[in-house]
Scaffold this motif. Structure first.
Motif, PDB file in Angstrom:
ATOM      1  N   ARG A 194       0.828  -1.201   0.000  1.00 27.76           N
ATOM      2  CA  ARG A 194       0.000   0.000   0.000  1.00 27.76           C
ATOM      3  C   ARG A 194       0.866   1.257   0.000  1.00 27.76           C
ATOM      4  NH1 ARG A 194      -4.152   2.786   4.300  1.00 27.76           N
ATOM      5  NH2 ARG A 194      -4.181   4.756   3.175  1.00 27.76           N
ATOM      6  N   VAL A 195       1.857   1.283   0.893  1.00 26.12           N
ATOM      7  CA  VAL A 195       2.743   2.453   0.987  1.00 26.12           C
ATOM      8  C   VAL A 195       3.426   2.683  -0.357  1.00 26.12           C
ATOM      9  CG1 VAL A 195       4.882   3.310   2.037  1.00 26.12           C
ATOM     10  CG2 VAL A 195       3.113   2.270   3.486  1.00 26.12           C
ATOM     11  N   GLU A 222       0.852   3.780  -3.111  1.00 29.93           N
ATOM     12  CA  GLU A 222       0.380   5.141  -2.840  1.00 29.93           C
ATOM     13  C   GLU A 222       1.456   6.151  -3.251  1.00 29.93           C
ATOM     14  OE1 GLU A 222      -2.208   5.563   0.756  1.00 29.93           O
ATOM     15  OE2 GLU A 222      -0.813   7.158   1.260  1.00 29.93           O
ATOM     16  N   ASP A 223       2.692   5.864  -2.872  1.00 34.23           N
ATOM     17  CA  ASP A 223       3.800   6.757  -3.251  1.00 34.23           C
ATOM     18  C   ASP A 223       3.937   6.860  -4.760  1.00 34.23           C
ATOM     19  OD1 ASP A 223       4.477   7.396  -0.693  1.00 34.23           O
ATOM     20  OD2 ASP A 223       6.163   5.997  -0.534  1.00 34.23           O
ATOM     21  N   PHE A 232       1.120   8.843  -6.311  1.00 33.54           N
ATOM     22  CA  PHE A 232       1.311  10.269  -6.017  1.00 33.54           C
ATOM     23  C   PHE A 232       2.402  10.874  -6.899  1.00 33.54           C
ATOM     24  CE2 PHE A 232       3.269  13.829  -3.837  1.00 33.54           C
ATOM     25  CZ  PHE A 232       2.170  14.594  -3.494  1.00 33.54           C
ATOM     26  N   ILE A 275       1.228  11.441 -10.421  1.00 39.58           N
ATOM     27  CA  ILE A 275       0.378  12.634 -10.555  1.00 39.58           C
ATOM     28  C   ILE A 275       1.256  13.892 -10.536  1.00 39.58           C
ATOM     29  CG2 ILE A 275      -1.463  13.999  -9.486  1.00 39.58           C
ATOM     30  CD1 ILE A 275      -2.533  11.329  -8.282  1.00 39.58           C
ATOM     31  N   LEU A 289      -5.320   5.466  -5.315  1.00 36.34           N
ATOM     32  CA  LEU A 289      -5.042   5.882  -3.935  1.00 36.34           C
ATOM     33  C   LEU A 289      -6.117   5.346  -2.984  1.00 36.34           C
ATOM     34  CD1 LEU A 289      -4.117   9.642  -4.547  1.00 36.34           C
ATOM     35  CD2 LEU A 289      -2.526   7.794  -3.978  1.00 36.34           C
ATOM     36  N   ILE A 343      -7.114  19.225  -8.907  1.00 30.83           N
ATOM     37  CA  ILE A 343      -5.922  18.510  -9.399  1.00 30.83           C
ATOM     38  C   ILE A 343      -5.961  18.458 -10.927  1.00 30.83           C
ATOM     39  CG2 ILE A 343      -4.676  16.303  -9.426  1.00 30.83           C
ATOM     40  CD1 ILE A 343      -5.828  15.790  -6.577  1.00 30.83           C
ATOM     41  N   LEU A 372      -0.215  19.979  -4.267  1.00 29.57           N
ATOM     42  CA  LEU A 372      -0.723  18.674  -4.686  1.00 29.57           C
ATOM     43  C   LEU A 372      -0.863  17.753  -3.476  1.00 29.57           C
ATOM     44  CD1 LEU A 372      -1.586  16.645  -6.834  1.00 29.57           C
ATOM     45  CD2 LEU A 372       0.833  16.043  -7.133  1.00 29.57           C
ATOM     46  N   VAL A 404      -4.268  15.827  -2.381  1.00 24.99           N
ATOM     47  CA  VAL A 404      -4.358  14.360  -2.300  1.00 24.99           C
ATOM     48  C   VAL A 404      -4.668  13.934  -0.866  1.00 24.99           C
ATOM     49  CG1 VAL A 404      -3.001  12.236  -2.455  1.00 24.99           C
ATOM     50  CG2 VAL A 404      -2.950  13.874  -4.334  1.00 24.99           C
ATOM     51  N   HIS A 446      -8.022  11.768   1.228  1.00 27.26           N
ATOM     52  CA  HIS A 446      -7.983  10.755   2.289  1.00 27.26           C
ATOM     53  C   HIS A 446      -8.685  11.244   3.562  1.00 27.26           C
ATOM     54  CE1 HIS A 446      -5.384   8.023   0.108  1.00 27.26           C
ATOM     55  NE2 HIS A 446      -4.588   9.021  -0.200  1.00 27.26           N
ATOM     56  N   PHE A 501       2.200  14.295   7.429  1.00 27.60           N
ATOM     57  CA  PHE A 501       2.714  14.060   6.083  1.00 27.60           C
ATOM     58  C   PHE A 501       2.678  15.352   5.256  1.00 27.60           C
ATOM     59  CE2 PHE A 501       2.001  12.048   1.727  1.00 27.60           C
ATOM     60  CZ  PHE A 501       3.330  11.690   1.566  1.00 27.60           C
ATOM     61  N   ARG A 544       6.402  10.264   5.920  1.00 26.17           N
ATOM     62  CA  ARG A 544       5.434   9.396   6.568  1.00 26.17           C
ATOM     63  C   ARG A 544       5.846   9.188   8.008  1.00 26.17           C
ATOM     64  NH1 ARG A 544       2.228   6.279   3.335  1.00 26.17           N
ATOM     65  NH2 ARG A 544       2.529   6.798   1.170  1.00 26.17           N
ATOM     66  N   THR A 592       7.164   1.944   8.766  1.00 23.29           N
ATOM     67  CA  THR A 592       6.499   3.112   8.199  1.00 23.29           C
ATOM     68  C   THR A 592       4.999   2.871   8.207  1.00 23.29           C
ATOM     69  OG1 THR A 592       8.382   3.447   6.760  1.00 23.29           O
ATOM     70  CG2 THR A 592       6.370   4.586   6.173  1.00 23.29           C
ATOM     71  N   ALA A 593       4.270   3.838   8.733  1.00 26.31           N
ATOM     72  CA  ALA A 593       2.833   3.647   8.889  1.00 26.31           C
ATOM     73  C   ALA A 593       2.102   3.912   7.584  1.00 26.31           C
ATOM     74  CB  ALA A 593       2.304   4.596   9.955  1.00 26.31           C
ATOM     75  N   PRO A 594       1.176   3.009   7.183  1.00 23.90           N
ATOM     76  CA  PRO A 594       0.264   3.393   6.118  1.00 23.90           C
ATOM     77  C   PRO A 594      -0.524   4.606   6.630  1.00 23.90           C
ATOM     78  CG  PRO A 594       0.008   1.060   6.676  1.00 23.90           C
ATOM     79  CD  PRO A 594       0.857   1.697   7.739  1.00 23.90           C
ATOM     80  N   LEU A 595      -0.793   5.538   5.766  1.00 22.50           N
ATOM     81  CA  LEU A 595      -1.419   6.783   6.223  1.00 22.50           C
ATOM     82  C   LEU A 595      -2.924   6.613   6.337  1.00 22.50           C
ATOM     83  CD1 LEU A 595       0.799   9.176   4.168  1.00 22.50           C
ATOM     84  CD2 LEU A 595       0.802   8.903   6.625  1.00 22.50           C
TER      85      LEU A 595
END
Lengths: 225, 225
Positions: free
Chosen positions: A56-57, A60-61, A64, A67, A84, B67, B77, B81, B85, B206, B212, B221-224
């Motif tokens: 997922r991380v 998502e990166d 992003f 874009i 996303l 966007i 941006l 984005v 979320h 973020f 992150r 690293t946490a998923p956001l």
């Protein structure tokens, strides 16, 4: 330039397909661990979730960055923004499968699921499997009619959850409060797993048609997940 | 052109602030409805959720359009984005408050919460209130230190949920399976509400830092959210 962009988009699509496979395997594994009191399998499902989180991380990166660097418009942008959201839903489906496996681990060596609830949990696992398989097909082939079939299967998950409540609240329930709590949480986990599958399907309708699907229950425009 | 863009961004920020106020009021209302067996208030909370859903759809569309049309880069941006979320998290917080109100409505004219569980539910409502207030402050002022305090408050929500389980599983629990199920679901709703508040806070870190946040429990690293 244009080709590199679509190659990158395909790579992201492959990552999403991998996430779908992983969360499908996680819920199947979680359900088996639960119904067979299989500690090793439960632990395997729990450990495997880090891969889902990492994907997922990563995805998502990448979405992003695409874009930001390529400034896509119209359908390409919609695909990336939807990605996303998709990966957030899929990561959550992985978490819910992990929660199912944790209940199996917590009750080991006992069976978490009493005999009379086995069949309902088995069916919930089956609906989850069928749902996520359809989600995979929708994402690969973008078949909107399948996306609508997913909404119907979500209804059958809700019906199974009500059946589970009926069992637990029946005067014949002889397994006490702890098992009642486990069944309540399991019902919730499967239901939410199905809800996120529906959310993914709705996102795909949005990509293909550019229209938000209408929520079947109240005629309002559905938030997309 | 540049100014119009930031005016639009401010408008979206106002919409996010309104959503935060609405989901804060919803959880406070839901908790009061629950603890006072107040049917009118429960219904008010349930009805008010359509406004939260509509705001999400509107803000998501506006962020997407910005966007697509303005092709912002870097921080702008990232803010847009992240908004996509945030509004998903906030809509979900509204749903969870609605679920709390629905339990109040379902048990009316009875009290859904037995006497010995009142204090824990009251405290969960209080932690939810404090969390979402801090989220509002983080979003308005972008104060990262506050975002970190939110993680600590999430821990106290988890502790309250464990306390609720302990109560329900105690041999002194005399309220049967139905109330045990209600307490299990309520515990889950408050916990998830807090989780989404943490997710919003992480998203804000973020935006401000471009990094992150590291999940406190495992160093990954946490998923956001």
């Amino acid at each position: 330039m244009r080709d590199v962009f679509h190659d990158e988009l395909d790579d992201i699509g492959d990552g999403v397909a991998e996430m779908i496979q992983l969360v499908a395997a996680a819920m199947q594994g979680g359900t088996s661990a639960l119904l067979d009191a299989d500690l090793l399998l439960a632990q395997k499902v729990i450990d495997a979730d880090t891969r889902v989180d990492a994907l997922r991380v990563d995805l998502e990166d990448r979405a992003f960055q695409m874009i930001a660097r390529q400034q896509p418009v119209a359908t390409d942008l919609r695909v990336l923004v939807t990605t996303l959201h998709l990966v957030a839903d899929l990561e959550r489906m992985g978490d819910l499968a992990l929660h199912v496996a944790k209940i199996a681990r917590l009750r080991f060596p006992d069976m978490a699921v009493p005999e009379e609830a086995r069949d309902v949990i088995l069916q919930m696992g089956e609906v989850a499997r069928s749902l996520v398989q359809k989600v995979g097909e929708v994402v690969e082939g973008r078949d909107i009619s399948l996306a609508q079939a997913i909404e119907a299967e979500d209804d059958s998950m809700d019906a199974l959850r009500r059946k589970l409540f009926t069992l637990v609240l029946s005067p014949r329930w002889s397994h006490g409060t702890e098992a009642a709590i486990d069944m309540t949480l399991l019902g919730r986990y499967y239901e939410r797993y199905a809800d996120h599958a529906v959310a993914v399907a709705r996102r795909m309708i949005f990509i293909v048609t550019g229209q938000r699907p209408v929520a079947p229950t109240n005629g309002l425009t559905a938030p997309l997940g």
